[in-house]
Write a protein that holds these residues in place. Structure first.
Motif, PDB file in Angstrom:
ATOM      1  N   GLU A   1       4.758 -77.602 -55.778  1.00 50.58           N
ATOM      2  CA  GLU A   1       4.458 -79.014 -55.630  1.00 50.58           C
ATOM      3  C   GLU A   1       5.668 -79.722 -55.046  1.00 50.58           C
ATOM      4  OE1 GLU A   1       3.649 -80.954 -59.329  1.00 50.58           O
ATOM      5  OE2 GLU A   1       5.293 -79.947 -60.352  1.00 50.58           O
ATOM      6  N   VAL A   2       5.399 -80.786 -54.324  1.00 47.41           N
ATOM      7  CA  VAL A   2       6.456 -81.575 -53.706  1.00 47.41           C
ATOM      8  C   VAL A   2       6.761 -82.753 -54.616  1.00 47.41           C
ATOM      9  CG1 VAL A   2       7.093 -82.955 -51.701  1.00 47.41           C
ATOM     10  CG2 VAL A   2       5.712 -80.905 -51.403  1.00 47.41           C
ATOM     11  N   GLN A   3       8.057 -82.904 -54.962  1.00 47.30           N
ATOM     12  CA  GLN A   3       8.500 -84.031 -55.777  1.00 47.30           C
ATOM     13  C   GLN A   3       9.593 -84.754 -54.998  1.00 47.30           C
ATOM     14  OE1 GLN A   3       9.788 -82.347 -59.485  1.00 47.30           O
ATOM     15  NE2 GLN A   3       7.700 -81.900 -60.168  1.00 47.30           N
ATOM     16  N   GLY A   4       9.196 -85.784 -54.267  1.00 46.91           N
ATOM     17  CA  GLY A   4      10.160 -86.514 -53.435  1.00 46.91           C
ATOM     18  C   GLY A   4      10.625 -85.641 -52.277  1.00 46.91           C
ATOM     19  N   LYS A   5      11.935 -85.372 -52.207  1.00 45.31           N
ATOM     20  CA  LYS A   5      12.487 -84.514 -51.157  1.00 45.31           C
ATOM     21  C   LYS A   5      12.766 -83.103 -51.676  1.00 45.31           C
ATOM     22  CE  LYS A   5      13.601 -85.591 -47.500  1.00 45.31           C
ATOM     23  NZ  LYS A   5      12.840 -85.316 -46.284  1.00 45.31           N
ATOM     24  N   LEU A   6      12.075 -82.708 -52.743  1.00 47.63           N
ATOM     25  CA  LEU A   6      12.256 -81.383 -53.335  1.00 47.63           C
ATOM     26  C   LEU A   6      10.932 -80.638 -53.372  1.00 47.63           C
ATOM     27  CD1 LEU A   6      14.500 -82.291 -56.399  1.00 47.63           C
ATOM     28  CD2 LEU A   6      15.253 -81.367 -54.221  1.00 47.63           C
TER      29      LEU A   6
ATOM     30  N   ALA B   1      13.769 -76.193 -54.093  1.00 51.47           N
ATOM     31  CA  ALA B   1      14.309 -76.132 -52.740  1.00 51.47           C
ATOM     32  C   ALA B   1      14.342 -77.544 -52.170  1.00 51.47           C
ATOM     33  CB  ALA B   1      13.456 -75.229 -51.863  1.00 51.47           C
ATOM     34  N   ALA B   2      15.512 -77.941 -51.644  1.00 55.01           N
ATOM     35  CA  ALA B   2      15.637 -79.241 -50.996  1.00 55.01           C
ATOM     36  C   ALA B   2      14.997 -79.152 -49.615  1.00 55.01           C
ATOM     37  CB  ALA B   2      17.095 -79.642 -50.887  1.00 55.01           C
ATOM     38  N   ILE B   3      14.122 -80.097 -49.309  1.00 57.71           N
ATOM     39  CA  ILE B   3      13.448 -80.118 -48.013  1.00 57.71           C
ATOM     40  C   ILE B   3      14.423 -80.683 -46.986  1.00 57.71           C
ATOM     41  CG2 ILE B   3      11.498 -81.036 -46.708  1.00 57.71           C
ATOM     42  CD1 ILE B   3      10.007 -81.224 -49.419  1.00 57.71           C
ATOM     43  N   PRO B   4      14.722 -79.927 -45.916  1.00 58.94           N
ATOM     44  CA  PRO B   4      15.682 -80.411 -44.913  1.00 58.94           C
ATOM     45  C   PRO B   4      15.186 -81.665 -44.202  1.00 58.94           C
ATOM     46  CG  PRO B   4      15.276 -78.065 -44.644  1.00 58.94           C
ATOM     47  CD  PRO B   4      14.283 -78.566 -45.637  1.00 58.94           C
ATOM     48  N   GLU B   5      16.136 -82.434 -43.696  1.00 54.00           N
ATOM     49  CA  GLU B   5      15.820 -83.645 -42.935  1.00 54.00           C
ATOM     50  C   GLU B   5      15.055 -83.260 -41.672  1.00 54.00           C
ATOM     51  OE1 GLU B   5      15.708 -87.619 -42.936  1.00 54.00           O
ATOM     52  OE2 GLU B   5      16.895 -86.499 -44.387  1.00 54.00           O
ATOM     53  N   GLY B   6      13.968 -83.951 -41.396  1.00 53.90           N
ATOM     54  CA  GLY B   6      13.175 -83.670 -40.204  1.00 53.90           C
ATOM     55  C   GLY B   6      11.959 -82.800 -40.468  1.00 53.90           C
ATOM     56  N   LEU B   7      11.798 -82.297 -41.690  1.00 57.10           N
ATOM     57  CA  LEU B   7      10.639 -81.475 -42.033  1.00 57.10           C
ATOM     58  C   LEU B   7       9.768 -82.217 -43.033  1.00 57.10           C
ATOM     59  CD1 LEU B   7      12.024 -77.858 -42.546  1.00 57.10           C
ATOM     60  CD2 LEU B   7      10.973 -78.836 -40.534  1.00 57.10           C
TER      61      LEU B   7
END
Length: 179
Positions: free
Chosen positions: A97-102, A115-121
């Motif tokens: 599940e996605v929680q904000g930028k994680l 996992a931290a979602i990289p900028e631009g994805l």
């Protein structure tokens, strides 16, 4: 000379390609991408096409010729349509599940993977265990998907793990129990 490198890269409407010394910048409706290139190739914009030519007849120049042409093509496609890859999480109790930028994943271990979602994805998940990663950079999308898949590679006996949507896992037969 490279077969792929000889092909010009078409520039669609709404996309601008700027060539500076050792830097190519592509701007489009979805964003902007930059790519460095070395002195072994020459990059020129002629009309609505980008032409990549080797600077000399060395082996390194011929190797870089097709590479940089394809990188520029991927940038043009990225800023116009973008790239997307889907991962499927298979296993009892496995979920993401996605929680904000994680991106938080429960993969059968005692702790969750974060996992931290990289900028631009952008990452989207659904209840069936499908994770879709999309963005304008083909390299960034592929690298992030590979890092997620590496957390729990699919195993051939029960089929549990994280796999690409188009990937086929060859299943093996387990122990039979008969002597």
């Amino acid at each position: 000379m490279s077969k792929i490198g000889k092909l010009p890269v078409a520039i669609p409407a709404g996309v601008t390609v700027t060539v500076a010394p050792a830097l190519v910048t592509v701007k489009g409706p979805k964003g902007e991408l930059k790519q460095d290139y070395n002195e072994n190739v020459k990059v020129e914009v002629k009309g609505s096409e980008v032409i990549v030519t080797p600077a000399n007849e060395s082996k390194a120049a011929n190797a870089a010729h097709g590479l940089y042409r394809n990188l520029i093509h991927n940038m043009v496609v990225g800023v116009t349509t973008g790239y997307s890859k889907s991962l499927v999480i298979t296993g009892v109790g496995f979920r993401a599940e996605v929680q904000g930028k994680l991106l938080v994943m429960n993969l059968g271990y005692s702790t969750d993977f974060i996992a931290a979602i990289p900028e631009g994805l952008t990452v989207a998940t659904d209840a069936q265990g499908k994770v879709t990663v999309s963005g304008i950079s083909k390299q960034l999308v592929g690298e992030f998907c590979a890092q997620i898949r590496k957390l729990r590679k699919p195993e051939p006996y029960k089929g549990k793990g994280i796999r690409y949507e188009t990937e086929v896992i060859r299943r093996k037969v387990g122990k039979t129990g008969v002597k």
